[in-house]
Design a protein around this motif. Structure first.
Motif, PDB file in Angstrom:
ATOM      1  N   VAL A 126       0.844  -1.199   0.000  1.00 13.83           N
ATOM      2  CA  VAL A 126       0.000   0.000   0.000  1.00 13.83           C
ATOM      3  C   VAL A 126       0.881   1.251   0.000  1.00 13.83           C
ATOM      4  CG1 VAL A 126      -1.647   1.355   1.369  1.00 13.83           C
ATOM      5  CG2 VAL A 126      -2.001  -1.106   1.046  1.00 13.83           C
ATOM      6  N   VAL A 127       1.919   1.259   0.828  1.00 14.17           N
ATOM      7  CA  VAL A 127       2.847   2.396   0.858  1.00 14.17           C
ATOM      8  C   VAL A 127       3.447   2.629  -0.530  1.00 14.17           C
ATOM      9  CG1 VAL A 127       5.058   3.217   1.783  1.00 14.17           C
ATOM     10  CG2 VAL A 127       3.398   2.101   3.299  1.00 14.17           C
ATOM     11  N   ILE A 128       3.885   1.548  -1.168  1.00 12.81           N
ATOM     12  CA  ILE A 128       4.496   1.666  -2.499  1.00 12.81           C
ATOM     13  C   ILE A 128       3.480   2.174  -3.514  1.00 12.81           C
ATOM     14  CG2 ILE A 128       5.465   0.286  -4.402  1.00 12.81           C
ATOM     15  CD1 ILE A 128       6.885  -1.382  -2.207  1.00 12.81           C
ATOM     16  N   ARG A 129       2.251   1.656  -3.453  1.00 12.30           N
ATOM     17  CA  ARG A 129       1.213   2.133  -4.371  1.00 12.30           C
ATOM     18  C   ARG A 129       0.936   3.618  -4.151  1.00 12.30           C
ATOM     19  NH1 ARG A 129      -3.855   3.636  -2.564  1.00 12.30           N
ATOM     20  NH2 ARG A 129      -4.180   1.630  -1.527  1.00 12.30           N
ATOM     21  N   GLN A 130       0.899   4.049  -2.895  1.00 13.90           N
ATOM     22  CA  GLN A 130       0.651   5.460  -2.617  1.00 13.90           C
ATOM     23  C   GLN A 130       1.807   6.340  -3.092  1.00 13.90           C
ATOM     24  OE1 GLN A 130      -0.111   4.894   1.604  1.00 13.90           O
ATOM     25  NE2 GLN A 130      -2.300   5.268   1.314  1.00 13.90           N
ATOM     26  N   LEU A 131       3.026   5.853  -2.986  1.00 15.21           N
ATOM     27  CA  LEU A 131       4.174   6.599  -3.513  1.00 15.21           C
ATOM     28  C   LEU A 131       4.100   6.695  -5.037  1.00 15.21           C
ATOM     29  CD1 LEU A 131       6.987   5.131  -1.233  1.00 15.21           C
ATOM     30  CD2 LEU A 131       6.208   7.517  -1.266  1.00 15.21           C
ATOM     31  N   LEU A 132       3.662   5.629  -5.688  1.00 11.04           N
ATOM     32  CA  LEU A 132       3.482   5.652  -7.142  1.00 11.04           C
ATOM     33  C   LEU A 132       2.396   6.646  -7.546  1.00 11.04           C
ATOM     34  CD1 LEU A 132       3.760   1.820  -7.847  1.00 11.04           C
ATOM     35  CD2 LEU A 132       5.333   3.572  -8.716  1.00 11.04           C
ATOM     36  N   GLU A 133       1.318   6.697  -6.761  1.00  9.46           N
ATOM     37  CA  GLU A 133       0.252   7.662  -7.048  1.00  9.46           C
ATOM     38  C   GLU A 133       0.777   9.090  -6.974  1.00  9.46           C
ATOM     39  OE1 GLU A 133      -3.982   5.866  -5.738  1.00  9.46           O
ATOM     40  OE2 GLU A 133      -2.555   6.059  -4.094  1.00  9.46           O
ATOM     41  N   ARG A 134       1.635   9.344  -6.004  1.00  8.20           N
ATOM     42  CA  ARG A 134       2.243  10.678  -5.884  1.00  8.20           C
ATOM     43  C   ARG A 134       3.055  11.006  -7.130  1.00  8.20           C
ATOM     44  NH1 ARG A 134       1.832  14.247  -1.151  1.00  8.20           N
ATOM     45  NH2 ARG A 134       0.466  13.062   0.212  1.00  8.20           N
ATOM     46  N   HIS A 135       3.831  10.043  -7.597  1.00 10.45           N
ATOM     47  CA  HIS A 135       4.646  10.288  -8.786  1.00 10.45           C
ATOM     48  C   HIS A 135       3.766  10.499 -10.011  1.00 10.45           C
ATOM     49  CE1 HIS A 135       7.971  10.272 -11.521  1.00 10.45           C
ATOM     50  NE2 HIS A 135       7.524   9.217 -12.159  1.00 10.45           N
ATOM     51  N   GLU A 136       2.687   9.746 -10.093  1.00  6.19           N
ATOM     52  CA  GLU A 136       1.795   9.845 -11.253  1.00  6.19           C
ATOM     53  C   GLU A 136       1.246  11.263 -11.413  1.00  6.19           C
ATOM     54  OE1 GLU A 136      -2.122   7.516 -13.070  1.00  6.19           O
ATOM     55  OE2 GLU A 136      -1.892   7.727 -10.896  1.00  6.19           O
ATOM     56  N   ILE A 137       0.984  11.944 -10.295  1.00 12.53           N
ATOM     57  CA  ILE A 137       0.407  13.294 -10.384  1.00 12.53           C
ATOM     58  C   ILE A 137       1.476  14.382 -10.298  1.00 12.53           C
ATOM     59  CG2 ILE A 137      -1.813  12.521  -9.476  1.00 12.53           C
ATOM     60  CD1 ILE A 137      -1.040  13.779  -6.777  1.00 12.53           C
ATOM     61  N   GLY A 138       2.748  13.972 -10.382  1.00  7.32           N
ATOM     62  CA  GLY A 138       3.823  14.960 -10.414  1.00  7.32           C
ATOM     63  C   GLY A 138       4.273  15.453  -9.054  1.00  7.32           C
ATOM     64  N   GLU A 139       3.923  14.704  -7.987  1.00  8.18           N
ATOM     65  CA  GLU A 139       4.356  15.068  -6.634  1.00  8.18           C
ATOM     66  C   GLU A 139       5.294  13.993  -6.087  1.00  8.18           C
ATOM     67  OE1 GLU A 139       0.900  15.746  -4.243  1.00  8.18           O
ATOM     68  OE2 GLU A 139       0.145  17.366  -5.531  1.00  8.18           O
ATOM     69  N   SER A 140       6.334  13.704  -6.842  1.00  9.43           N
ATOM     70  CA  SER A 140       7.215  12.589  -6.520  1.00  9.43           C
ATOM     71  C   SER A 140       7.895  12.768  -5.173  1.00  9.43           C
ATOM     72  CB  SER A 140       8.293  12.454  -7.606  1.00  9.43           C
ATOM     73  OG  SER A 140       7.694  12.402  -8.881  1.00  9.43           O
ATOM     74  N   VAL A 141       7.906  11.703  -4.404  1.00  7.75           N
ATOM     75  CA  VAL A 141       8.643  11.662  -3.141  1.00  7.75           C
ATOM     76  C   VAL A 141      10.060  11.207  -3.451  1.00  7.75           C
ATOM     77  CG1 VAL A 141       8.774  10.582  -0.859  1.00  7.75           C
ATOM     78  CG2 VAL A 141       6.538  11.168  -1.841  1.00  7.75           C
ATOM     79  N   THR A 142      11.043  11.926  -2.945  1.00  7.72           N
ATOM     80  CA  THR A 142      12.442  11.595  -3.240  1.00  7.72           C
ATOM     81  C   THR A 142      13.252  11.526  -1.943  1.00  7.72           C
ATOM     82  OG1 THR A 142      12.983  13.925  -3.598  1.00  7.72           O
ATOM     83  CG2 THR A 142      12.354  12.632  -5.541  1.00  7.72           C
ATOM     84  N   GLY A 143      14.486  11.056  -2.077  1.00  9.53           N
ATOM     85  CA  GLY A 143      15.352  10.917  -0.911  1.00  9.53           C
ATOM     86  C   GLY A 143      15.075   9.635  -0.150  1.00  9.53           C
ATOM     87  N   VAL A 144      15.470   9.604   1.121  1.00 13.66           N
ATOM     88  CA  VAL A 144      15.318   8.409   1.948  1.00 13.66           C
ATOM     89  C   VAL A 144      14.069   8.536   2.821  1.00 13.66           C
ATOM     90  CG1 VAL A 144      16.375   6.969   3.738  1.00 13.66           C
ATOM     91  CG2 VAL A 144      17.813   8.068   1.995  1.00 13.66           C
ATOM     92  N   LYS A 145      13.265   7.478   2.833  1.00 12.75           N
ATOM     93  CA  LYS A 145      12.068   7.436   3.681  1.00 12.75           C
ATOM     94  C   LYS A 145      12.044   6.110   4.441  1.00 12.75           C
ATOM     95  CE  LYS A 145      10.341  11.415   2.398  1.00 12.75           C
ATOM     96  NZ  LYS A 145      11.644  11.963   1.974  1.00 12.75           N
ATOM     97  N   HIS A 146      11.343   6.106   5.554  1.00 13.95           N
ATOM     98  CA  HIS A 146      11.212   4.904   6.388  1.00 13.95           C
ATOM     99  C   HIS A 146       9.756   4.486   6.498  1.00 13.95           C
ATOM    100  CE1 HIS A 146      15.110   5.828   8.938  1.00 13.95           C
ATOM    101  NE2 HIS A 146      15.375   5.455   7.695  1.00 13.95           N
ATOM    102  N   TRP A 147       9.542   3.166   6.526  1.00 13.55           N
ATOM    103  CA  TRP A 147       8.233   2.639   6.909  1.00 13.55           C
ATOM    104  C   TRP A 147       8.446   1.421   7.788  1.00 13.55           C
ATOM    105  CZ3 TRP A 147       3.812   4.620   7.541  1.00 13.55           C
ATOM    106  CH2 TRP A 147       2.739   3.792   7.918  1.00 13.55           C
ATOM    107  N   SER A 148       7.615   1.278   8.824  1.00 12.47           N
ATOM    108  CA  SER A 148       7.796   0.189   9.772  1.00 12.47           C
ATOM    109  C   SER A 148       6.498  -0.143  10.465  1.00 12.47           C
ATOM    110  CB  SER A 148       8.833   0.606  10.829  1.00 12.47           C
ATOM    111  OG  SER A 148       8.943  -0.368  11.852  1.00 12.47           O
ATOM    112  N   GLY A 149       6.338  -1.417  10.807  1.00 11.34           N
ATOM    113  CA  GLY A 149       5.319  -1.789  11.766  1.00 11.34           C
ATOM    114  C   GLY A 149       5.609  -1.110  13.091  1.00 11.34           C
ATOM    115  N   ASP A 150       4.629  -1.043  13.986  1.00 17.82           N
ATOM    116  CA  ASP A 150       4.827  -0.298  15.230  1.00 17.82           C
ATOM    117  C   ASP A 150       4.746  -1.170  16.477  1.00 17.82           C
ATOM    118  OD1 ASP A 150       2.135  -0.806  15.206  1.00 17.82           O
ATOM    119  OD2 ASP A 150       1.493   1.283  15.316  1.00 17.82           O
ATOM    120  N   GLU A 151       4.868  -2.499  16.307  1.00 17.26           N
ATOM    121  CA  GLU A 151       4.819  -3.404  17.458  1.00 17.26           C
ATOM    122  C   GLU A 151       6.204  -4.006  17.699  1.00 17.26           C
ATOM    123  OE1 GLU A 151       1.034  -5.939  17.428  1.00 17.26           O
ATOM    124  OE2 GLU A 151       1.114  -5.150  15.380  1.00 17.26           O
ATOM    125  N   PRO A 152       6.889  -3.619  18.793  1.00 17.00           N
ATOM    126  CA  PRO A 152       8.198  -4.197  19.080  1.00 17.00           C
ATOM    127  C   PRO A 152       8.070  -5.650  19.513  1.00 17.00           C
ATOM    128  CG  PRO A 152       7.521  -2.739  20.866  1.00 17.00           C
ATOM    129  CD  PRO A 152       6.493  -2.610  19.795  1.00 17.00           C
TER     130      PRO A 152
END
Length: 308
Positions: A211-237
């Protein structure tokens, strides 16, 4: 970007644990044209591609001219990387250089998957701009790959992820599901299963990452590309001991599990590399499925005769 044409995505490494989840997520977006590659385990709908072959990579990207390239192909097993650093470099560093160079020439945006193992695990939670200090060959190779991509002048984003799990073809595909045979054996065998209770991990469900990857692709599709380093993680240690107990509950087996409170892996691993996901959350990007719900969905077809 191909204005006036279908948005085209190349998914490199579509047959792996994460690649399959991304494939399923993107299948719900018929307006996108998705070209998938695999090295060994592809099917009739995938293009066979060895990312270590520079000429093949360049030919694939030039011929298909994707608007976006998602790189899910990698050598992700720390012990394999430690014992074969040349293979780790070929898959995790050199291949990204080939992809980045070809992508730059046609103006494609590249999304590459990296790891929490670029950090040494001593000062969590980690922000994307915190100083990396990998402890093993896997972490070093992924960090080198990040730098090759980010220094290539290609429009790009590095998405660092922690321990992944999701629907598997065999138990060994994820360090989460790989615990299952030992848990089952502890019920019927002579000895308890010894599980690491030293390292804290943040298991992250591959359909959520998709889902995160699809949402990043949607951003690029409309010309609002996310660039640089980003993090995603579950929140249960969770330690592997915690994960094993959860799996035993889902399987409803009386497992005998012993906690190991000191590191036992031959390849050094960090103790806690919790990735802070604030930047993507601020963009309203992300989805998290509670571990107990997600692992139940993964194990619902247990037992699999071919696996256990």
């Amino acid at each position: 970007m191909n204005r006036g044409a279908h948005f085209k995505v190349a998914l490199i490494g579509a047959s792996g644990l994460l690649g399959r989840a991304v494939t399923n997520e993107l299948a719900a977006f018929p307006r996108w044209q998705v070209v998938r590659t695999a090295f060994r385990h592809g099917d009739a709908s995938t293009v066979t591609l060895d990312v270590r072959d520079e000429s093949a990579v360049r030919e694939f990207i030039t011929d298909h001219a994707p608007d976006a390239i998602v790189v899910a192909a990698a050598e992700r097993r720390p012990d394999v990387c430690e014992n074969d650093p040349a293979l780790a470099r070929a898959l995790n560093v050199d291949a990204l250089g080939f992809i980045a160079s070809a992508a730059r020439e046609i103006g494609s945006w590249v999304l590459s998957i990296s790891t929490d193992y670029v950090f040494d695990g001593t000062r969590p939670p980690y922000q994307p701009d915190d100083a990396p200090n990998p402890l093993n060959a896997y972490g070093r190779s992924k960090l080198d790959g990040e730098q090759v991509l980010l220094q290539s002048s290609a429009q790009s984003c590095v998405l660092r992820l922690p321990l992944l799990y999701g629907p598997v073809i065999d138990w060994g595909e994820s360090a989460v599901t790989s615990l299952t045979p030992a848990i089952v054996e502890s019920v019927r065998g002579p000895a308890p299963a010894v599980m690491d209770a030293w390292a804290t991990r943040y298991p992250t469900f591959t359909p959520d990452v998709a889902v995160v990857i699809r949402q990043l692709l949607e951003r690029h599709e409309i010309g609002e590309s996310v660039t640089g380093v980003k993090h995603w993680s579950g929140d249960e240690p969770m330690t592997k001991f915690d994960i094993a107990q959860s799996i035993a509950r889902v399987l409803n087996v009386d497992a005998r599990i012993t906690a190991q409170h000191t590191p036992i892996d031959t390849t050094p691993r960090p103790q806690n590399c919790h990735l802070a996901s604030d930047a993507l959350e601020a963009l309203k990007i992300g989805q998290r499925t509670p571990f107990d719900i997600a692992i139940r969905s993964v194990l619902r077809n247990w037992p699999r005769p071919t696996s256990l």
